[in-house]
Design an enzyme around this catalytic site. Sequence first.
Site, mmCIF file in Angstrom:
data_model
loop_
_atom_site.group_PDB
_atom_site.id
_atom_site.type_symbol
_atom_site.label_atom_id
_atom_site.label_comp_id
_atom_site.label_asym_id
_atom_site.label_seq_id
_atom_site.Cartn_x
_atom_site.Cartn_y
_atom_site.Cartn_z
ATOM 1 N N GLU A 1 -4.123 2.120 -7.288
ATOM 2 C CA GLU A 1 -4.560 3.176 -6.131
ATOM 3 C C GLU A 1 -3.525 4.198 -6.409
ATOM 4 O OE1 GLU A 1 -6.974 1.324 -2.492
ATOM 5 O OE2 GLU A 1 -4.829 1.818 -2.079
ATOM 6 N N HIS B 1 0.835 -1.156 0.125
ATOM 7 C CA HIS B 1 -0.060 0.161 0.140
ATOM 8 C C HIS B 1 0.854 1.343 -0.026
ATOM 9 C CE1 HIS B 1 -2.962 3.108 1.078
ATOM 10 N NE2 HIS B 1 -3.738 2.094 0.969
HETATM 11 P P1 PGA Z 1 -9.637 5.833 0.533
HETATM 12 O O1 PGA Z 1 -8.536 4.957 0.641
HETATM 13 O O2 PGA Z 1 -10.816 5.169 0.017
HETATM 14 O O3 PGA Z 1 -9.903 6.313 2.046
HETATM 15 O O4 PGA Z 1 -9.260 6.861 -0.471
HETATM 16 C C1 PGA Z 1 -8.326 3.726 -0.053
HETATM 17 C C2 PGA Z 1 -7.187 2.957 0.187
HETATM 18 O O5 PGA Z 1 -6.044 3.618 0.757
HETATM 19 O O6 PGA Z 1 -7.204 1.815 -0.008
#
Ligand code: PGA
Length: 223
Positions: A145, A96
């Site tokens: 992401e 992540h």
């Molecule tokens: P968010 O985070 O939906 O709060 O933007 C998503 C993630 O980091 O997996």
Amino acid sequence: MKNIWVIANWKSNETIAEALEWISTVGPKLPKAPSIKVVVCPTFTALEEVKKEVVVNHWPLWVGAQDLSPFGEGPYTGEEPAPILKGLADLAILGHSERRKNFAETDEMVAEKVRRALESRIKPLVCVQDENTPVPVGVDLVAYEPVFAIGTGHPDSAENANQIALNLKKRLGGETEILYGGSVTSENAKPFLQAEGLNGLLVGGDSLNADDFLKIVEMAAVI
Ligand code: PGA
């Protein structure tokens, strides 16, 4: 029929009591469709209690960890190794961007974590920031992401996320399932769920509210 994943990433939130309240709301309302894969990723502290509730109640809910150690069992203070998480976590979010940024996690460390996860039969979900981020061998679940979209309230467009997903599938193999994550809410989830190249969503902030999360799951079940 393609799989649609709806994954709650709670990050560093929710006490054990809050976690149990959340799953007692979400668990009984989950659709039974096998192609809808719903996953909750609590803190390590809440993993065991959450897993127990899911097993006892036979809810169609996977339980995931938000990370795991790049080492095995041994003298690694503070780390949670895959063989100990096995049985509690069905899946682990790895690489992540918050871990890369705040804990200096490198692609090499992510690769090692993937190897450890696979060894313990924990399904690795690897987060990528764009279509060029390395993805270790053996990974068939990837979340796109983009950093600009995480926790900002400004998601990428569904069109762009779909294009990135198609490019990733071209690079990694068509069987790789690609999710989108970054400021997804029950208000904006629909076009992402409908995108042909995407296999669902990784939801952070909005997943903390059980009712909002359920709305996204229910949407996924009727797409
Ligand atoms: P968010 O985070 O939906 O709060 O933007 C998503 C993630 O980091 O997996």
